[in-house]
Design a protein around this motif. Structure first.
Motif, PDB file in Angstrom:
ATOM      1  N   ASN A 218       0.884  -1.314   0.167  1.00  0.00           N
ATOM      2  CA  ASN A 218      -0.178   0.053   0.072  1.00  0.00           C
ATOM      3  C   ASN A 218       0.969   1.115   0.011  1.00  0.00           C
ATOM      4  N   ALA A 219       0.577   2.294  -1.030  1.00  0.00           N
ATOM      5  CA  ALA A 219       1.216   3.378  -0.935  1.00  0.00           C
ATOM      6  C   ALA A 219       0.143   4.563  -0.546  1.00  0.00           C
ATOM      7  N   HIS A 220       0.637   5.589   0.404  1.00  0.00           N
ATOM      8  CA  HIS A 220       0.006   6.408   0.936  1.00  0.00           C
ATOM      9  C   HIS A 220       0.159   7.734   0.199  1.00  0.00           C
ATOM     10  N   LEU A 221      -0.940   8.186  -0.813  1.00  0.00           N
ATOM     11  CA  LEU A 221      -0.970   9.568  -1.672  1.00  0.00           C
ATOM     12  C   LEU A 221      -1.573  10.710  -0.779  1.00  0.00           C
ATOM     13  N   PRO A 222      -1.709  11.670  -1.119  1.00  0.00           N
ATOM     14  CA  PRO A 222      -2.690  12.606  -0.490  1.00  0.00           C
ATOM     15  C   PRO A 222      -3.996  12.123  -0.639  1.00  0.00           C
ATOM     16  N   GLY A 223      -4.606  12.173   0.315  1.00  0.00           N
ATOM     17  CA  GLY A 223      -6.104  11.608   0.278  1.00  0.00           C
ATOM     18  C   GLY A 223      -6.600  10.419  -0.220  1.00  0.00           C
ATOM     19  N   ARG A 224      -5.323   9.475  -0.347  1.00  0.00           N
ATOM     20  CA  ARG A 224      -5.816   8.073  -1.217  1.00  0.00           C
ATOM     21  C   ARG A 224      -4.829   7.289  -0.790  1.00  0.00           C
ATOM     22  N   ILE A 225      -5.158   5.805  -0.543  1.00  0.00           N
ATOM     23  CA  ILE A 225      -4.122   4.805  -0.390  1.00  0.00           C
ATOM     24  C   ILE A 225      -4.430   3.832  -1.532  1.00  0.00           C
ATOM     25  N   ILE A 226      -3.219   3.391  -2.453  1.00  0.00           N
ATOM     26  CA  ILE A 226      -3.581   2.587  -3.276  1.00  0.00           C
ATOM     27  C   ILE A 226      -2.523   1.211  -3.176  1.00  0.00           C
ATOM     28  N   GLN A 227      -2.924   0.293  -3.891  1.00  0.00           N
ATOM     29  CA  GLN A 227      -2.131  -0.766  -4.166  1.00  0.00           C
ATOM     30  C   GLN A 227      -1.287  -0.566  -5.091  1.00  0.00           C
ATOM     31  N   TYR A 228       0.320  -1.057  -5.233  1.00  0.00           N
ATOM     32  CA  TYR A 228       1.135  -0.974  -6.280  1.00  0.00           C
ATOM     33  C   TYR A 228       2.036  -2.125  -6.028  1.00  0.00           C
ATOM     34  N   PRO A 229       2.212  -2.746  -7.212  1.00  0.00           N
ATOM     35  CA  PRO A 229       1.687  -2.460  -8.361  1.00  0.00           C
ATOM     36  C   PRO A 229       0.156  -2.814  -8.898  1.00  0.00           C
ATOM     37  N   SER A 230      -0.265  -2.155  -9.808  1.00  0.00           N
ATOM     38  CA  SER A 230      -1.827  -2.486 -10.052  1.00  0.00           C
ATOM     39  C   SER A 230      -2.117  -2.003 -11.249  1.00  0.00           C
ATOM     40  N   HIS A 231      -2.986  -2.398 -12.126  1.00  0.00           N
ATOM     41  CA  HIS A 231      -3.347  -2.173 -13.618  1.00  0.00           C
ATOM     42  C   HIS A 231      -3.747  -0.733 -13.564  1.00  0.00           C
ATOM     43  N   TYR A 232      -3.994  -0.085 -12.430  1.00  0.00           N
ATOM     44  CA  TYR A 232      -4.740   1.378 -12.805  1.00  0.00           C
ATOM     45  C   TYR A 232      -3.853   2.251 -12.283  1.00  0.00           C
ATOM     46  N   ALA A 233      -2.515   2.065 -11.741  1.00  0.00           N
ATOM     47  CA  ALA A 233      -1.718   3.007 -11.283  1.00  0.00           C
ATOM     48  C   ALA A 233      -0.288   2.825 -11.909  1.00  0.00           C
ATOM     49  N   LYS A 234       0.628   3.830 -12.287  1.00  0.00           N
ATOM     50  CA  LYS A 234       1.913   3.535 -12.616  1.00  0.00           C
ATOM     51  C   LYS A 234       2.921   4.835 -12.318  1.00  0.00           C
ATOM     52  N   ILE A 235       3.894   4.724 -12.068  1.00  0.00           N
ATOM     53  CA  ILE A 235       4.988   5.682 -11.640  1.00  0.00           C
ATOM     54  C   ILE A 235       5.429   6.370 -12.889  1.00  0.00           C
TER      55      ILE A 235
END
Length: 333
Positions: free
Chosen positions: A306-323
């Protein structure tokens, strides 16, 4: 002189096809040019262009010798145009076919001849004996060996990176390339003390190295600006491809090498994409609604993906997120 081809593998101008350089002197075999120093080009690999520095007349061809604008433009050094109108919009400026903006007098020279016949005397040429020419050629060869030795260091680094155990991750390779790029910029800029640049008039100017970074446009521009004159003598541009992750350190190394007329190592142009997210990376997230957000990683949860972004927590890697940016300058990396 314009580079037409590179008949010998590994020559310094192999990646400079189409670029132009000022001629210092020449013989029956090679042409000595100015390119961050003096370097030789095989005569068969080059086209000699004779120009005059004077206002162009309508119908004449002009060669761009110095593209003055700092912002993006539709022409660059080495381009050739046909003058359509002169003294437009001001004295000595020209407008050319196929180009909406005008070209300033400081940016062009008039082409008077493309083919030049060379006559070799049996014993003397320009007041020099064959022995004198042989000594000059030997000095040029030594200079080429010096430059080759400098570039060989980057070839060795490339082999070290790409011949590692297959288990070594793409991320480790990218990390090493980024560190190499940082060291490269530091060394080429003389550790912040400026560089010596041979100008178009043959004089040597001491220049500061500056960078203009636009993370949104994913570009880096390197500027060589005279310490005394404040004039921009050369610039190099690096732009990340849409599918690539932007890294300012790799961009600076590419842009500075282009400004200095040096070869850009392949590993800079083909660095592996990042596979591990880290604090400071900018991640592009595609939401279920189709909306796209671009936010920096502010923390990582230990023991999870889990990566913590401002106002959001996402799972990385995932099909909907990229660096999309791993420069991480704000976090001191």
């Amino acid at each position: 002189m314009r580079i037409k081809k590179a008949t010998v593998d590994g020559v310094w101008y192999a990646d400079k096809i189409g670029q132009i350089f000022e001629v210092v002197r020449e013989n029956s075999v090679a042409i000595l040019t100015k390119c961050g120093g003096h370097h030789s080009v095989l005569r068969e690999d080059a086209e000699v262009i004779v120009t005059e520095k004077r206002p162009a007349e309508a119908g004449e061809r002009v060669l761009i010798t110095y593209a003055a604008p700092i912002e993006e433009q539709a022409y660059e050094k080495g381009d050739v145009f046909v003058a359509e109108s002169t003294n437009d919009p001001v004295h000595k400026c020209v407008r050319v076919l196929g180009m909406p903006e005008y070209i300033d007098y400081t940016e062009y020279e008039v082409i008077v001849e493309n083919e030049v016949k060379y006559e070799e005397a049996d014993e003397m040429k320009n007041g020099k004996t064959r022995y004198d020419l042989a000594v000059e050629n030997a000095r040029e060869a030594i200079e080429e060996l010096r430059l080759a030795a400098y570039e060989q260091g980057y070839e060795d680094a490339k082999r070290r990176i790409y011949t590692k155990d297959p288990a070594v991750s793409a991320q480790a390779c990218r990390d090493e390339i980024v560190e190499q790029a940082k060291a490269d910029v530091e060394k080429l800029s003389n550790y912040g003390d400026g560089v010596r640049y041979v100008t178009g008039t043959g004089s040597v100017a001491t220049c500061n190295v500056g960078f203009v970074v636009n993370s949104d446009k994913r570009t880096v521009v390197a500027l060589l600006k005279g310490l005394r004159t404040g004039k921009v003598y050369a610039k190099g541009i690096a732009k990340a491809a849409p599918s690539d992750c932007f890294n300012v350190h790799i961009g600076k190394a590419i842009a500075l090498r282009r400004a200095l007329g040096l070869t850009v190592p392949d590993e800079y142009l083909n660095a592996p994409q990042p596979t591990e997210v880290r604090v400071g990376d900018v991640i592009e997230v595609t939401l279920d609604s189709g909306e796209i957000e671009k936010k920096p990683v502010i923390s990582l949860k230990a023991g999870s993906l889990n990566a913590h972004l401002p106002g959001r927590i996402i799972q990385y890697p995932s099909h909907y997120a990229k660096i999309i940016n791993d420069s991480r300058e704000e976090v001191g990396e």
